[in-house]
Motif scaffolding. Structure first.
Motif: not given
Length: 646
Positions: A1-9, A452-460, A499-505
Motif C-alpha cells: 500500500m502507498h504511504e500517506p501524502v497528506w498530514f494533519p496540521s 463472518g470473522n473480522p480480518v485485517r490485511g486481506e480483502v473481505g 469488498w474492502a481491505l483494512l491495513d495495519e495502519d
C-alpha cells in the motif's frame, strides 16, 4: 500500500467540529473519539446533535431502542422535529441575511438566497402545495435539475410532513414513471427544461409522458426555467398556484422516525428499490458527516457536482444547510462552454469544499493543468470524493494540481441505503492515496471473511455491526427484500456489498462491489486492481474489468479500455497495456482479453456500470438501465461480442 501524502496540521484542527467534540467529551485524540462513539453511542449522538445545534420540538426519551433488532432501529424515541426547521428556520435567529443558496445556470445566470429569503420561499411553496391537496404522508415526485427551486421544493414538502421522491433529471419517461408508480405520488414537480452543453433539454415533455404512465399523479407543478413553454390543462406554474397570501406556515413537528423521502437506487435486476429516510436520520447523518469528516463550518461554501436524483444531491442540500454553510448548486456540464468552467465556478463563488467523482476527475485530467491554473482557488480548503474506487494518477492529479498538495481529499463511501458514509477521511489523521483513514464516527464497520470473522490485511466483505441514524427504514413496501439484501449473510450484520481491505495502519481501501469481484484461479481480485494497472499505461484514459466464465480458471478477466485522444488502437498497444497489467498483478492474473472501446457505460454521476458491460458482452439481460446516461456505449461492447463469436 502507498504511504500517506497528506498530514494533519493545526490549521485543520483548531476551531474544527472534531476539536469541539473532543473538548465536550473530555477526550484527547481522534482515535479516542471514534472508540467512544462505538462504546457510548447515546452520549456521542447527544453531544454531536447539541454541537450541531439540532433542535427537537419535543424532546426524545431515549437515543436508541431496538425492540425488533438492529434491522429496525428506533432513533430519538418519542422526539419530534422537522428537518426544514433545522436546515433553515433555526438559522433565522442569528444569521438571517447569510447566504443559504447560490445557484448558477449553464448559460451564466446566477441567483442567491439568504436564509431569510429561503424561508420565505419555502413558506410560499408550502401554501401552494397545501392548496394543491398535499397532506402529511403524501408522496411528491421531484423531476428536476439543480435549480434554487429544487432545494425549496425538497424543504417545503418536508416542512408539510409529506415525502419527496427525487428523480434523476436525465431519466426517460418510463424510468421516472416506475418510481412515481411505486411511490404512488400524488404530485409531480418538474421544470419546463434546463440547459446541457448549450442545448435546451425539454424536461417537461418527459414529465408529461411520465405522468400519463403514473395514474396516481393528479397535477404537474412546473418551474418556469425557460418561461416560454405553454402549460397544458392540469399543470400549474410554480409560484402561481392557488395558495393564499396569508402569513407563512412553519414546519410541522414530525416524529423522529417519520419518513420524509423515498430515494430510489437502481437494482441489478427487477425494479428499483425505494429506500425510506426519516427526519431524524438522513439529514442528521449528512450534517454529522459533513461536520466530522469534511469539517464544513458555518459560513463555508459547499459545492458537490451531482444531481438531485443521486444521494449526494439531497445530502449536500440538507447536510450543508443544517451545518449552517452555503450550498452552491450548478445546473450544467462541468466543461462547458470551456474546459475551465468548473474552476471558474469555484473562483466566482469562493468555494471552500469541492466534491467530485473519480470518473469526473479522470475526464478533466487530459485537459491538463492550464484550466485549473487560470483561476484563483485559494479559498478551497477541502476536496471531496465519492462514488467509486480511485486510480492513482487521477487521485494525485486532483491532490497536486487542484489541491496544490496542501488540501486533504476526503474520500467518502457509503450509499443511498446508508444515508451517508460508512468510511471517510478525517483531517486529524494522515491520508493515504485512494483510501479512507477512518470509519466514520458512530459506524461500527468491519471487514469480514467468508465465515463472518473480522480480518485485517486481506480483502473481505464490508459490514456494519450496529445501527446508525440514517440507516434506511427498509425498502418501500418491500421489507423482505430489504432483509434479504443486507441482513441475510451473517447474523445481525449489515453486509454492504463492497469488498474492502483494512491495513495495519487503520486505513481502509474499497476494492469494488462484491458482485463485481473477480475470482481468477482461486484468487479473489477487485476489478479496480485491473483498472488501476491499465490506466498506469500513458495511453489509457479509463478502463473497466469484468469476469466471464472460463472452463479451466472458473473465471477469466476481460478489460475494456478507452484510449486518450492522441492514441489509436493497435495490436502493439494492446500487448503493451496487457503487459502493464501483468507486471502490476502477476502472470497468474494476466487478463484473458483486452478490448478497445470508445466509451464506457456510466450513470450521470459517473459510475461505471460493470454489470451492464458484462451483460452486453455476454449477450445477457442487462437489468435496470434507467440510471444509464450513455446507452450508445453498449453498442461498442456488443460489437466485440459479435466479432469474437461469444
Amino acid at each position: 500500500m502507498h504511504e500517506p501524502v497528506w498530514f494533519p496540521s493545526e490549521a485543520y484542527q483548531r476551531g474544527s467540529h472534531v476539536e469541539a467534540l473532543l473538548q465536550r467529551l473530555k477526550l484527547n485524540s481522534y482515535e479516542a473519539l471514534y472508540a467512544y462513539s462505538l462504546d457510548h453511542p447515546a452520549a456521542f449522538w447527544e453531544a454531536t446533535l447539541e454541537l450541531l445545534g439540532v433542535e427537537f420540538s419535543r424532546p426524545y426519551s431515549a437515543v436508541l431502542e431496538t425492540p425488533e433488532g438492529p434491522q429496525w432501529p428506533q432513533w430519538f424515541v418519542g422526539g419530534q422535529l422537522n428537518l426544514t426547521h433545522n436546515a433553515v428556520f433555526r438559522h433565522l435567529r442569528e444569521r438571517p441575511e447569510a447566504p443559504a443558496l447560490i445557484w448558477e445556470g449553464e448559460e451564466g445566470r446566477q441567483r442567491s438566497l439568504s436564509f431569510a429569503e429561503l424561508a420565505e420561499a419555502i413558506q410560499a411553496a408550502q401554501r401552494d402545495l397545501s392548496a394543491l391537496g398535499i397532506r402529511p404522508g403524501d408522496r411528491v415526485g421531484l423531476f428536476l435539475p439543480m435549480l434554487p427551486e429544487t432545494a425549496v421544493a425538497v424543504l417545503a414538502v418536508a416542512a408539510l410532513g409529506a415525502m419527496v421522491v427525487p428523480i434523476f433529471s436525465g431519466y426517460a419517461a418510463e424510468a421516472a414513471a416506475t418510481r412515481l408508480n411505486d411511490a404512488e405520488a400524488r404530485l409531480l414537480i418538474t421544470a419546463d427544461g434546463f440547459y446541457r452543453r448549450g442545448s435546451r433539454v425539454a424536461l417537461l415533455e418527459q414529465a408529461r409522458a411520465a405522468a400519463k404512465l403514473a395514474p396516481s399523479v393528479k397535477t404537474l407543478l412546473v418551474i418556469r426555467r425557460f418561461g416560454d413553454v405553454p402549460l397544458a390543462a392540469g399543470e400549474v406554474a410554480w409560484g402561481e398556484g392557488p395558495g393564499s397570501s396569508s402569513p407563512g406556515p412553519v414546519p410541522i413537528p414530525c416524529d423522529s422516525m417519520e419518513p420524509f423521502m423515498l430515494l430510489y437506487t437502481s437494482g441489478t435486476t427487477g425494479k428499483p428499490k425505494g429506500t425510506v429516510h426519516y427526519h431524524a436520520g438522513f439529514p442528521l447523518k449528512a450534517a454529522q458527516d459533513l461536520a466530522q469528516c469534511f469539517d464544513l463550518r458555518v459560513g463555508d461554501r459547499l459545492f458537490w457536482f451531482t444531481d438531485l436524483g443521486w444521494m449526494m444531491g439531497p445530502w449536500a442540500i440538507l447536510g450543508g444547510l443544517t451545518v449552517g454553510a452555503t450550498v452552491v448548486l450548478y445546473e450544467g456540464a462541468p466543461d462547458y462552454p470551456g474546459p475551465d468552467r468548473l474552476w471558474a465556478l469555484c473562483e466566482r463563488h469562493s468555494i471552500t469544499h469541492l466534491g467530485l467523482s473519480p470518473t469526473l476527475v479522470r475526464a478533466l485530467l487530459p485537459q491538463g493543468p492550464s484550466p485549473v491554473q487560470q483561476h484563483d482557488l485559494s479559498r478551497l480548503r477541502v476536496l471531496g470524493s465519492t462514488g467509486e474506487p480511485w486510480n492513482l494518477e487521477p487521485y494525485l492529479w486532483f491532490f497536486h494540481t487542484v489541491g496544490k498538495g496542501r488540501l486533504p481529499i476526503i474520500n467518502y463511501s457509503g450509499g443511498t441505503e446508508i444515508g451517508g458514509g460508512i468510511l471517510g477521511c478525517t483531517p486529524w489523521r494522515p491520508i493515504k492515496p485512494m483510501g479512507f483513514n477512518t470509519a466514520i464516527p458512530g459506524m461500527r464497520a468491519e471487514v469480514l471473511d467468508a465465515e463472518g470473522n473480522p480480518v485485517r490485511g486481506e480483502v473481505g466483505e464490508l459490514a456494519i455491526l450496529a445501527p446508525w441514524p440514517g440507516q434506511t427504514k427498509g425498502f418501500w413496501r418491500a421489507p423482505e427484500r430489504y432483509l434479504e439484501t443486507y441482513w441475510s449473510r451473517f447474523p445481525n450484520a449489515w453486509v454492504h456489498g463492497d469488498w474492502a481491505l483494512l491495513d495495519e495502519d487503520g486505513h481502509w481501501f474499497i476494492q469494488g462491489r462484491s458482485d463485481d469481484t473477480l475470482k481468477v484461479a482461486g484468487k479473489r481480485v477487485g476489478p479496480a486492481e485491473y483498472e488501476s494497472a491499465a490506466v498506469g499505461h500513458p495511453a489509457v484514459k479509463e478502463a473497466a474489468a469484468i469476469g466471464i466464465p472460463h472452463e479451466v480458471k472458473g473465471e477469466a478477466v476481460v478489460v475494456f479500455v478507452v484510449l486518450k485522444p492522441e492514441h489509436t488502437p493497435s495490436p502493439a498497444l494492446e500487448q503493451a497495456i496487457t503487459e502493464e497489467i501483468t507486471h502490476a498483478l502477476g502472470k497468474a492474473l494476466k487478463p484473458e482479453r483486452l478490448l478497445f472501446v470508445a466509451d464506457l457505460p456510466k450513470t450521470r454521476n459517473a459510475k461505471v456500470m460493470r454489470r451492464v458491460i458484462r451483460a452486453a458482452f455476454l449477450g445477457q439481460a442487462p437489468g435496470d438501465l434507467s440510471a444509464l446516461e450513455n446507452p450508445q456505449a453498449l453498442e461498442g461492447i456488443a460489437q466485440h461480442r459479435r466479432s469474437s463469436g461469444s
